[in-house]
Design a protein around this motif. Structure first.
Motif, PDB file in Angstrom:
ATOM      1  N   GLY A 154       0.842  -1.186   0.000  1.00  9.96           N
ATOM      2  CA  GLY A 154       0.000   0.000   0.000  1.00  9.96           C
ATOM      3  C   GLY A 154       0.881   1.240   0.000  1.00  9.96           C
ATOM      4  O   GLY A 154       1.740   1.421  -0.862  1.00  9.96           O
ATOM      5  N   ASP A 170       2.917   1.953   2.473  1.00 11.59           N
ATOM      6  CA  ASP A 170       4.089   1.686   3.313  1.00 11.59           C
ATOM      7  C   ASP A 170       5.257   1.174   2.467  1.00 11.59           C
ATOM      8  O   ASP A 170       5.083   0.284   1.611  1.00 11.59           O
ATOM      9  CB  ASP A 170       3.763   0.648   4.385  1.00 11.59           C
ATOM     10  CG  ASP A 170       2.747   1.156   5.396  1.00 11.59           C
ATOM     11  OD1 ASP A 170       2.969   2.256   5.937  1.00 11.59           O
ATOM     12  OD2 ASP A 170       1.747   0.450   5.632  1.00 11.59           O
ATOM     13  N   VAL A 230       2.473  -5.093  10.659  1.00  9.88           N
ATOM     14  CA  VAL A 230       1.721  -4.191   9.776  1.00  9.88           C
ATOM     15  C   VAL A 230       1.072  -4.982   8.644  1.00  9.88           C
ATOM     16  O   VAL A 230      -0.105  -4.764   8.290  1.00  9.88           O
ATOM     17  CB  VAL A 230       2.645  -3.095   9.214  1.00  9.88           C
ATOM     18  CG1 VAL A 230       1.907  -2.248   8.181  1.00  9.88           C
ATOM     19  CG2 VAL A 230       3.190  -2.219  10.336  1.00  9.88           C
ATOM     20  N   GLN A 286      -1.944  -7.184   9.891  1.00  8.27           N
ATOM     21  CA  GLN A 286      -3.141  -6.429  10.275  1.00  8.27           C
ATOM     22  C   GLN A 286      -4.045  -6.149   9.079  1.00  8.27           C
ATOM     23  O   GLN A 286      -5.269  -6.045   9.232  1.00  8.27           O
ATOM     24  CB  GLN A 286      -2.731  -5.118  10.940  1.00  8.27           C
ATOM     25  CG  GLN A 286      -2.223  -5.273  12.363  1.00  8.27           C
ATOM     26  CD  GLN A 286      -1.719  -3.973  12.952  1.00  8.27           C
ATOM     27  OE1 GLN A 286      -1.612  -2.968  12.241  1.00  8.27           O
ATOM     28  NE2 GLN A 286      -1.407  -3.968  14.243  1.00  8.27           N
ATOM     29  N   ARG A 287      -3.441  -6.066   7.866  1.00  7.11           N
ATOM     30  CA  ARG A 287      -4.233  -5.701   6.680  1.00  7.11           C
ATOM     31  C   ARG A 287      -4.215  -6.781   5.606  1.00  7.11           C
ATOM     32  O   ARG A 287      -4.518  -6.522   4.451  1.00  7.11           O
ATOM     33  CB  ARG A 287      -3.666  -4.393   6.098  1.00  7.11           C
ATOM     34  CG  ARG A 287      -3.862  -3.219   7.045  1.00  7.11           C
ATOM     35  CD  ARG A 287      -2.856  -2.108   6.869  1.00  7.11           C
ATOM     36  NE  ARG A 287      -2.532  -1.793   5.484  1.00  7.11           N
ATOM     37  CZ  ARG A 287      -1.495  -1.005   5.139  1.00  7.11           C
ATOM     38  NH1 ARG A 287      -0.715  -0.477   6.079  1.00  7.11           N
ATOM     39  NH2 ARG A 287      -1.252  -0.748   3.876  1.00  7.11           N
ATOM     40  N   ILE A 288      -3.895  -7.999   5.991  1.00  2.00           N
ATOM     41  CA  ILE A 288      -3.737  -9.062   4.999  1.00  2.00           C
ATOM     42  C   ILE A 288      -5.077  -9.550   4.452  1.00  2.00           C
ATOM     43  O   ILE A 288      -5.178  -9.954   3.289  1.00  2.00           O
ATOM     44  CB  ILE A 288      -2.941 -10.242   5.611  1.00  2.00           C
ATOM     45  CG1 ILE A 288      -2.497 -11.226   4.530  1.00  2.00           C
ATOM     46  CG2 ILE A 288      -3.743 -10.965   6.684  1.00  2.00           C
ATOM     47  CD1 ILE A 288      -1.556 -12.298   5.033  1.00  2.00           C
ATOM     48  N   GLY A 289      -6.116  -9.545   5.275  1.00  2.00           N
ATOM     49  CA  GLY A 289      -7.434  -9.990   4.828  1.00  2.00           C
ATOM     50  C   GLY A 289      -7.512 -11.496   4.659  1.00  2.00           C
ATOM     51  O   GLY A 289      -6.625 -12.254   5.065  1.00  2.00           O
ATOM     52  N   LEU A 330      -3.754  -8.639  16.988  1.00  2.00           N
ATOM     53  CA  LEU A 330      -4.312  -8.836  15.648  1.00  2.00           C
ATOM     54  C   LEU A 330      -4.848 -10.251  15.489  1.00  2.00           C
ATOM     55  O   LEU A 330      -4.535 -11.157  16.270  1.00  2.00           O
ATOM     56  CB  LEU A 330      -3.266  -8.526  14.578  1.00  2.00           C
ATOM     57  CG  LEU A 330      -1.936  -9.294  14.603  1.00  2.00           C
ATOM     58  CD1 LEU A 330      -2.019 -10.632  13.901  1.00  2.00           C
ATOM     59  CD2 LEU A 330      -0.832  -8.451  13.983  1.00  2.00           C
ATOM     60  N   GLY A 368      -5.019 -14.419   4.146  1.00  2.00           N
ATOM     61  CA  GLY A 368      -4.729 -13.472   3.077  1.00  2.00           C
ATOM     62  C   GLY A 368      -5.230 -13.912   1.724  1.00  2.00           C
ATOM     63  O   GLY A 368      -6.198 -14.668   1.588  1.00  2.00           O
ATOM     64  N   GLU A 381      -4.753  -8.799  -0.705  1.00  2.00           N
ATOM     65  CA  GLU A 381      -4.000  -7.562  -0.903  1.00  2.00           C
ATOM     66  C   GLU A 381      -2.675  -7.827  -1.610  1.00  2.00           C
ATOM     67  O   GLU A 381      -1.991  -8.825  -1.338  1.00  2.00           O
ATOM     68  CB  GLU A 381      -3.727  -6.891   0.446  1.00  2.00           C
ATOM     69  CG  GLU A 381      -4.974  -6.525   1.231  1.00  2.00           C
ATOM     70  CD  GLU A 381      -5.777  -5.450   0.537  1.00  2.00           C
ATOM     71  OE1 GLU A 381      -5.163  -4.616  -0.169  1.00  2.00           O
ATOM     72  OE2 GLU A 381      -7.013  -5.430   0.686  1.00  2.00           O
TER      73      GLU A 381
END
Length: 763
Positions: free
Chosen positions: A206, A208, A342, A345-348, A365, A370, A373
Motif C-alpha cells: 500500500g 508503506d 503491519v 493487520q491488513r492481509i485480509g 491482531l 490473506g 492484498e
C-alpha cells in the motif's frame, strides 16, 4: 724327509681315479667312457682302448703299502708340532701385572666418558589407560582458561572474508604453530551475496515502504508483485492447509514465520507451490527479542559455493560456469516483527482453523490467511568475490597417522556471533592446547591423528568446509573417519541434544555417561533420562547443520551436539546482532565458561576415544534399526500401490534381501570383533577398514553432486533416498530409484565383508 716324500708319492700313485671321455662311434653318436684306473694300469688300459676302438672297464688291482701310511701319519704330526711352536713364539705377549676386574671396569668407563657423551637408555613409555586420559583432559580444560580465550575471541564483527575474519585466521595459524602442530592454510575464492548499498532491498505494501537491513544470501534478485498470503512456517503440511482453504498459492507472495525448518527449505517449498516470492519474519511466539531486530541467513538448498557445485573454488580454476540446483528461482527477503505486524493487520482473507497451529504471538491482531492484498518485493543483492582461509593444525597419531578425526568450528558470523563462532573457536583452540600438552608432558600416545580445523564462510552454508571436502574428496573419504562439529556447543544449560550418524550413537551414549551434568549432580546421561536418552536428546540432522555436508555429501560419520536450555530446540539469537556474550550468559545463568569447559570435555572425550583404542569406536549395528524402519515404509508403499493397480511388476522383496545382506554383514563385523584379539594392531586395522567403509558406501553412486549433492541413501536429500521412494507418486521414477537404491544398499553390504569370496550372494 726324503723317505717321507717317497712314501707320500707312492701312496698318491696307488689311489684309483675315474676318467670320463666322449668317444665317437661309427653311427656318429658320442658315448661316455668311464674308467677307474691307477698308475699301474692306466697306460696299458689306454693303449688297449686305442687299439680296440671301444670303451672298456677294468677294476684296479688292490695295492697297499703299510709302511708308507705310517710314514705319512708321522710326517703330518711333525709338521703340526713345528707349526704350533713357530706360532707360539711369534705371537707371545709380554707378561703383565694382574689387574683387578672392578678397577679395570671403572677405568674403562671413565675413559669412554672422556671420549664421547654418555648415552642414556630411554625410559619405557607408560601406557595411559582410558581413566587416566579422561582425568588429564578434565584437569586441563578449566573454566579459567575459557574465561581468557572467550574474551580474546569476542569481536564486534566477523563477517566472512573480512579483515576481522582474516585476523582470527592468522591468530589460529600462529597458535597452532606455537603448539608445533604443523599448521597449513586452505585458500578459496568464493562467491558470496550481499545487499547492494546503492539499491537497498524494499517491501512495498500500500502506502508503506519498508527498507529491511537484514537479508537472505543467494536469493534470486528481482522485483515481484503478488497477493500476500500467510503460510505459518512454510512446511508442507502448512501449505496443504492453505490449499484446503482454497487459498491460491500460484503467483502469491508468501509471508512465513521463521523456525521449524531452514530458510532454504521454506523458500523451496514455496517455489514448489508456485509462489513468486517469500517474506520471512520472527514471530513473537517463538522469539521474545526486540521487535525491530533484523534477521540474516541464506537460502541455498545445499552447501558450499553454489557457483562451483561439486568442485572446489580454488583460484584460477578453469571450470565452466555453472550453478547449484539448490539456488532458489524466486526472491526471498527477511523483515522484522514490526514490519510483519503491519502486513498481518491488513492481509485480509479467511481465518485458519483453531487447531491448525497458524496463530502466532501477536495478541493485537487476528491471524488471517490473506490472498486479497497485493505486496511488492524488491531484492537487489549482488555477488562479491571473497578470499577465505581455512586453517588447520594436526596432532599426529603414533600407530595409524594416516587416519584421523577432524574437529572443526566456524569463526565467521553475521554480527558478533558469540554463540555461533566465539565459543566454538575457543573450544577448538583450548582442546588443541590440552591434547598437545598431554602428548608432550603426560605420555599420551594417540594411535590415530587429530586434525583441528577453523572454517570460514560458515554462515553462507558451510562454504569453507564444503570447499575443502570438494577439493580433497578422493583422499578425505579414505582417511577421515569422524567429524565432530564444535559450532553452537553451548546455547544454555539444563538440557542436551545431539544429531549424529547412527555409527556414533554408542560413542555418544558412553560419553554422556562419563561427562558430568551442568546441573551439578550425576552425568549428562542421568540428566537426559538414562535409558530414554535417545528419545530425549537425539534429533535428525538438518540440512543447515554444519556437520551435515560431512555426513550426507562426503560419507563421513559426523556429530554435532549442544548444551541447551530446557524446552528449546534452537538458539533464539542465531542470525541476529543479538548473538552476544550477555544473552548467552543469561541462558547459562552466568556459567558460560564452566559449561563451555564441559562441552570441550565432551568433544575431547569423543575424539580421544576414537584415537585411543585399537578398534575404532563406530558401532555398525546401530544402523539396523533405522534401515529396517525405512525399508518397511517402502515395502508398505509398494504393496499399497500394487494392490490399487497403480504399480505393476514391481516386487519389494529384492530391497528386503539387500537389507538382509546388510544385516548379515553387520553381524559378521560384530562376530569378528568378538573373536579378534583386540591387542593385535594389524587385526584391528583390518577390522577398522571394514567399519570405515560403511558410511561412504551408503552414498548413492548414481546421482550427480551438482544436481543432488547430499547423496546419502538414508540421510540425504533427493529422489534417490529410501524416504523419497516411500513417498513418490511418479511410478516410473519409483521403478528406477527402487532398483538403484536396492543395488546401492547391496553394494554397501558387499563392502562391509572382509574378503571378496565371503560376499553374500543372497540377492
Amino acid at each position: 724327509m726324503d723317505r717321507f716324500r717317497s712314501a707320500f708319492n707312492s701312496m698318491i700313485k696307488s689311489e684309483r681315479y675315474s676318467r670320463f671321455t666322449l668317444q665317437p662311434a661309427e653311427d656318429g653318436e658320442r658315448h661316455v667312457e668311464v674308467k677307474l684306473s691307477d698308475d699301474a694300469t692306466d697306460d696299458a688300459a689306454e693303449a688297449e682302448g686305442q687299439a680296440g676302438g671301444s670303451p672298456s672297464f677294468r677294476p684296479a688291482p688292490p695295492h697297499q703299502n703299510r709302511h708308507s701310511i705310517c710314514y705319512l701319519v708321522l710326517g703330518t704330526l711333525l709338521i703340526f708340532v713345528i707349526g704350533y711352536l713357530v706360532g707360539f713364539i711369534s705371537h707371545r705377549k709380554p707378561q703383565i701385572e694382574p689387574v683387578n676386574c672392578e678397577a679395570a671396569a671403572v677405568l674403562e668407563t671413565e675413559d669412554q666418558q672422556e671420549r664421547s657423551p654418555a648415552v642414556v637408555a630411554p625410559a619405557p613409555e607408560v601406557q595411559l589407560d582410558w581413566k587416566d586420559v579422561t582425568q588429564l583432559l578434565q584437569q586441563k580444560l578449566t573454566s579459567q582458561a575459557f574465561d581468557r580465550t572467550l574474551r580474546d575471541f569476542d569481536l564486534p564483527r566477523r563477517s566472512a572474508g573480512s579483515e576481522e575474519d582474516m585476523s582470527v585466521a592468522n591468530r589460529m595459524f600462529d597458535e597452532f604453530k606455537k603448539l608445533e602442530m604443523a599448521p597449513w592454510t586452505d585458500i578459496h575464492y568464493v562467491q558470496l551475496q550481499t545487499p547492494d548499498r546503492e539499491r537497498p532491498n524494499r517491501v512495498l505494501f500500500g502506502s508503506d515502504v519498508f527498507l529491511p537491513t537484514g537479508y537472505l544470501a543467494y536469493s534470486a534478485p528481482g522485483r515481484v508483485q503478488g497477493k500476500l498470503v500467510y503460510g505459518n512456517y512454510g512446511r508442507q503440511e502448512d501449505l496443504d492447509v492453505l490449499q484446503k482453504k482454497s487459498v491460491e498459492l500460484k503467483g502469491c507472495v508468501l509471508l512465513l514465520r521463521t523456525g521449524k525448518i531452514s530458510f532454504a527449505e521454506q523458500v523451496d517449498n514455496a517455489a514448489t507451490k508456485g509462489a513468486s516470492a517469500v517474506l520471512i519474519y520472527p514471530d513473537s511466539e517463538d522469539y521474545k527479542y526486540v521487535a525491530d531486530t533484523p534477521l540474516y541467513g541464506h537460502v541455498h538448498l545445499g552447501s558450499g559455493d553454489p557457483y562451483t557445485p561439486g568442485f572446489p573454488s580454488f583460484n584460477h580454476t578453469q571450470f565452466p560456469p555453472t550453478q547449484s540446483s539448490g539456488l532458489p528461482k524466486i526472491p526471498a527477503q527477511t523483515i522484522t516483527a514490526n514490519m510483519a505486524s503491519v502486513l498481518l493487520q491488513r492481509i485480509g482473507g479467511p481465518e485458519p482453523d483453531a487447531d491448525s497451529g497458524f496463530k502466532g504471538g501477536f495478541k493485537s491482531l487476528t491471524y488471517r490467511l490473506g490472498g486479497a492484498e497485493n505486496v511488492t518485493v524488491e531484492v537487489n543483492n549482488v555477488l562479491v568475490n571473497k578470499e577465505i582461509h581455512n586453517v588447520f593444525g594436526v596432532i599426529k597419531g603414533f600407530t595409524d597417522p594416516d587416519r584421523y578425526v577432524v574437529l572443526g568450528a566456524q569463526r565467521d558470523a553475521w554480527g558478533k556471533g558469540y554463540t555461533k563462532a566465539t565459543v566454538g573457536t575457543s573450544v577448538l583452540l583450548e582442546l588443541a592446547k590440552a591434547v598437545r600438552d598431554m602428548v608432550e608432558k603426560d605420555g599420551f600416545r594417540p594411535k590415530r591423528s587429530l586434525v583441528f580445523a577453523s572454517w570460514s564462510a560458515g554462515e553462507y552454508g558451510s562454504v569453507g568446509a564444503t570447499e575443502w571436502l570438494e577439493g580433497y574428496m578422493s583422499s578425505i573419504d579414505k582417511s577421515v573417519f569422524t567429524y565432530i562439529s564444535l559450532d553452537g556447543v553451548v546455547m544454555g544449560q539444563g538440557s542436551f541434544m545431539a544429531s549424529a550418524s547412527p555409527l556414533l550413537y554408542s560413542l555418544l551414549e558412553s560419553t554422556m555417561k562419563e561427562v558430568k551434568s551442568p546441573l551439578g549432580s550425576g552425568s549428562v546421561y542421568d540428566m537426559m533420562g538414562k535409558s530414554k536418552w535417545e528419545a530425549n536428546a537425539l534429533r535428525p540432522m538438518s540440512a543447515d547443520d554444519p556437520a551435515y555436508p560431512f555426513l550426507a555429501f562426503s560419507g563421513i560419520p559426523s556429530v554435532s551436539f549442544h548444551f541447551i536450555s530446557p524446552n528449546m530446540e534452537a538458539y533464539t539469537y542465531y542470525g541476529t546482532n543479538l548473538d552476544n556474550k550477555d544473552h548467552l550468559n543469561y541462558q547459562t545463568n552466568h556459567r558460560t565458561s564452566e559449561i563451555t569447559a564441559l562441552a570441550a570435555q565432551f568433544a575431547g572425550q569423543m575424539a580421544l576415544r576414537l584415537t585411543h583404542d585399537h578398534l575404532i569406536s563406530l558401532d555398525v549395528s546401530r544402523y539396523s534399526s533405522l534401515l529396517t524402519k525405512v525399508v518397511a515404509r517402502v515395502y508398505r508403499r509398494i504393496n499399497q500401490l500394487s494392490q490399487s493397480g497403480q504399480l505393476k511388476g514391481v516386487n519389494p522383496t529384492w530391497l528386503n534381501r539387500a537389507r538382509g545382506s546388510f544385516q548379515r554383514a553387520a553381524n559378521g563385523i560384530k562376530n569378528a570383533i568378538v573373536n579378534t584379539d583386540l591387542s593385535d594392531m594389524e587385526a584391528c586395522r583390518i577390522l577398522n577398514d571394514r567399519i570405515m567403509r560403511v558410511e561412504h558406501t551408503l552414498l548413492s553412486p548414481y546421482v550427480s553432486p551438482i544436481e543432488t549433492p547430499f547423496r546419502h541413501l538414508l540421510l540425504g536429500r533427493g529422489s534417490h533416498t529410501l524416504a523419497s521412494i516411500a513417498e513418490t507418486t511418479d511410478m516410473e521414477q519409483l521403478r528406477i530409484q527402487l532398483a538403484l537404491a536396492t543395488w546401492s544398499l547391496q553394494g554397501c553390504a558387499n563392502a562391509m565383508v572382509g574378503d571378496i569370496w565371503d560376499i553374500d550372494e543372497e540377492i
